[in-house]
Write an enzyme that holds these catalytic residues in place. Structure first.
Site, mmCIF file in Angstrom:
data_model
loop_
_atom_site.group_PDB
_atom_site.id
_atom_site.type_symbol
_atom_site.label_atom_id
_atom_site.label_comp_id
_atom_site.label_asym_id
_atom_site.label_seq_id
_atom_site.Cartn_x
_atom_site.Cartn_y
_atom_site.Cartn_z
ATOM 1 N N ASP A 159 -0.477 2.224 -2.093
ATOM 2 C CA ASP A 159 -1.179 2.689 -2.983
ATOM 3 C C ASP A 159 -0.744 2.264 -4.502
ATOM 4 O O ASP A 159 0.262 2.332 -4.771
ATOM 5 C CB ASP A 159 -1.086 4.381 -3.024
ATOM 6 C CG ASP A 159 -2.226 4.917 -3.657
ATOM 7 O OD1 ASP A 159 -3.593 4.971 -3.437
ATOM 8 O OD2 ASP A 159 -1.907 5.876 -4.672
ATOM 9 N N GLU A 166 11.982 -7.552 9.018
ATOM 10 C CA GLU A 166 12.778 -7.227 10.196
ATOM 11 C C GLU A 166 11.935 -6.583 11.177
ATOM 12 O O GLU A 166 12.588 -6.646 12.412
ATOM 13 C CB GLU A 166 13.793 -6.112 9.516
ATOM 14 C CG GLU A 166 15.143 -6.564 9.013
ATOM 15 C CD GLU A 166 15.881 -5.355 8.703
ATOM 16 O OE1 GLU A 166 16.161 -4.407 9.295
ATOM 17 O OE2 GLU A 166 16.069 -5.288 7.244
HETATM 18 C C1 GLC Z 1 -5.591 5.043 -5.120
HETATM 19 C C2 GLC Z 1 -6.273 5.624 -4.149
HETATM 20 C C3 GLC Z 1 -7.077 6.929 -4.607
HETATM 21 C C4 GLC Z 1 -6.225 7.769 -5.396
HETATM 22 C C5 GLC Z 1 -5.521 7.078 -6.116
HETATM 23 C C6 GLC Z 1 -4.061 7.859 -6.721
HETATM 24 O O1 GLC Z 1 -6.426 4.614 -5.829
HETATM 25 O O2 GLC Z 1 -6.956 4.861 -3.203
HETATM 26 O O3 GLC Z 1 -7.962 7.592 -3.504
HETATM 27 O O4 GLC Z 1 -6.618 8.904 -5.940
HETATM 28 O O5 GLC Z 1 -4.910 5.948 -5.812
HETATM 29 O O6 GLC Z 1 -2.956 7.936 -5.620
#
Ligand code: GLC
Length: 530
Positions: free
Chosen positions: A203, A260
């Site tokens: 993310d 790994e």
């Molecule tokens: C990313 C995710 C989104 C989330 C954001 C904060 O963009 O896809 O859904 O709100 O990160 O974690």
């Protein structure tokens, strides 16, 4: 060419599950892992190889799971660890891999690390987060903004310092300049790989560190649209809060751990040029990165052509191509909605499937779904709820319609987010499975064909062919894909005869073509030469 020619993700097809809205297995109205385990045959029959599941960790839910309070557990809301084990075992038994969502940019404010950081500013946990003294006027330390509206800083009155949050205040940013944070995430990765997970989607992969001097971003020339926080965020130059020079190299140790375990890392590198995204997939860094410009274009040949040329040139087989996502409008909606929107989305996905890299479906794309309609009173996205109804992400997050009947088979209870008045029986997977011409059956046929071509498509080679301005045509080995973006029926010179192996138009695959390929309006055709 390939640095690891046998990597299992080469030539694969991905599928994103937005967990809360995929399938509810226990009747509480929230999609869960029990529901996923019960729908694995849908995914296997569809022909996907990699299943990405959005966060399933314990979370207060301020951002629906993207605020993690324990990185090593599975929330009981989703069935706990046994349910995840069932998903992973069931997927493996069907030849699919499962990747989880790693949220390393920020934790929840309810994570024990943040509790400790607030309670004892002299504790080592304090430095897990990013703190600054106020500006001389007592306000936030600089002009950085949150993606979700307002400043990226919230004051901790007890210590008199602000904490950084590029998203909600309940999502305090972790301090990746602190080696202890890097080690904590290395351990998290290792633990999940030891438990049998096949990789991670990472993310906000481009934002783990911010400017060391905390310089303000340039002030925008024109006033930003405060009523639309995401548009406001995107309209300013993020020189100092995103995509810092040292950000990509943070992935080297994580990649070593993934290697790994033969595991796969794909980053959400939300940048808008191929060159920018490519920095994160250099040798020894992330295996792959999503290329988001591909899901920001309207059905416009010039825009799509520019974006896909850029992505192919810089991706060199290391970009993943999202058709839709839980953060953006569904492809069918983006491309105009209605029957045309669905046809265009099918054509676009068939074309993305022929590019070097990994095409990713978002749940419901295989059903040709448009955004669900969510009445303002039912909004759930914090972007909308906290900003007076600002445009948010609820429309792409409505639950999946599985079969005719109560809540279209998503839940036996009341869904956490309504499916929307624009869903009907023909949108359901069960109804579409009985119709040879449904989006589901056409997507299934596309992926079956693609699997037969996997060796050709797994290479990184790609050559653009000459074509009319509203047509894109690309050659991969002996395969040619051509897409007509909204123009009149057109032709592409193949230079040699071939066989149509897939068309999004009708079921006329299998017929031979001469050296001239016909591409109908809003359709993609795949040909095997020779
Ligand atoms: C990313 C995710 C989104 C989330 C954001 C904060 O963009 O896809 O859904 O709100 O990160 O974690």
């Amino acid at each position: 060419m390939a640095d690891h020619p046998n990597d299992w993700w080469r030539g694969a097809v991905g599928y994103q599950i937005y967990l809360r809205s995929f399938a509810d297995g226990d009747g509480d109205g929230v999609g869960d892992l029990i529901g996923v385990a019960g729908r694995l045959d849908h995914l296997a029959n569809l022909g996907v190889d990699i299943v990405w599941i959005t966060p399933c960790y314990p979370s207060p839910g301020a951002d629906h799971g993207y605020d993690v309070s324990d990185y090593l557990e599975v929330d009981d809301l989703f069935g706990g660890r046994p349910a995840l084990d069932a998903v992973v075992d069931g997927a493996h038994a069907r030849g699919m891999r499962v990747i989880l969502d790693l949220v390393p940019n920020h934790s929840s404010d309810q994570h024990p690390w943040f509790h400790q950081a607030l309670a004892d500013p002299s504790s080592p946990a304090r430095d897990f987060y990013v703190w600054r003294d106020p500006a001389p006027d007592g306000g936030p330390p600089n002009n950085w903004r949150s993606h979700f509206g307002g400043p990226a800083w919230t004051l901790d009155p007890a210590s008199g310092q602000y904490w950084l949050h590029l998203f909600l205040p309940e999502q305090p940013d972790l301090n990746w300049r602190n080696p202890a944070v890097r080690e904590a995430f290395a351990d998290i990765l290792r633990t999940w790989f030891e438990r049998g997970l096949d990789g991670f989607r990472i993310d906000v992969a481009h934002a783990l560190v911010v400017d060391e001097a905390f310089r303000s971003n340039p002030e925008p020339d024109v006033p930003v649209d405060e009523a639309n926080p995401r548009a406001a965020f995107d309209s300013i130059q993020h020189l100092h809060d995103l995509d810092q020079p040292e950000a990509p190299s943070l992935y080297a140790p994580l990649r070593a751990i993934a290697d790994e375990f033969d595991a796969f890392l794909v980053g959400e590198v939300y940048l808008f040029t191929g060159e920018g995204v490519a920095r994160y997939v250099e040798d020894g860094l992330l295996h792959h990165a999503f290329f988001f410009p591909a899901l920001h274009t309207a059905w416009d040949p010039e825009a799509i052509g520019r974006v896909l040329h850029d992505g192919v040139a810089h991706g060199r087989g290391r970009f993943s191509w999202p058709l839709s996502s839980h953060d953006d409008d569904r492809a069918a909606t983006r491309f105009g909605g209605g029957a045309d929107g669905t046809e265009r989305a099918l054509a676009y996905f068939a074309f993305l499937s022929a590019l070097p890299g990994i095409p990713f479906l978002y749940q419901g794309d295989e059903l040709g779904l448009e955004n669900g309609q969510v009445p303002a009173t039912a909004s759930a996205d914090p972007i909308t709820v906290r900003n007076d109804g600002a445009p948010g992400r609820d429309g792409s997050r409505t639950p999946i319609p599985w079969e005719p009947g109560h809540e279209f088979g998503f839940t036996t209870g009341t869904p956490w987010l309504g499916l929307g008045p624009n869903r009907s029986d023909t949108d359901t997977a069960a109804t579409q499975a009985r119709d040879d011409r449904s989006p589901l059956e056409r997507t299934r046929r596309l992926l079956a064909t693609r699997r037969e071509l996997r060796d050709v498509l797994a290479s990184d080679d790609a050559t653009w062919l000459a074509a009319p301005p509203h047509v894109l045509a690309i050659r991969r080995g002996d395969v040619v894909a051509a897409m007509n973006i909204g123009g009149p029926p057109a032709t592409v010179d193949l230079g040699q005869p071939g066989t149509v192996v897939h068309t999004t138009d009708a079921d006329d695959a299998g017929h031979t073509v001469g050296t001239t390929l016909h591409v109908p309006t809003d359709r993609t055709v795949l040909v095997r030469l020779g």
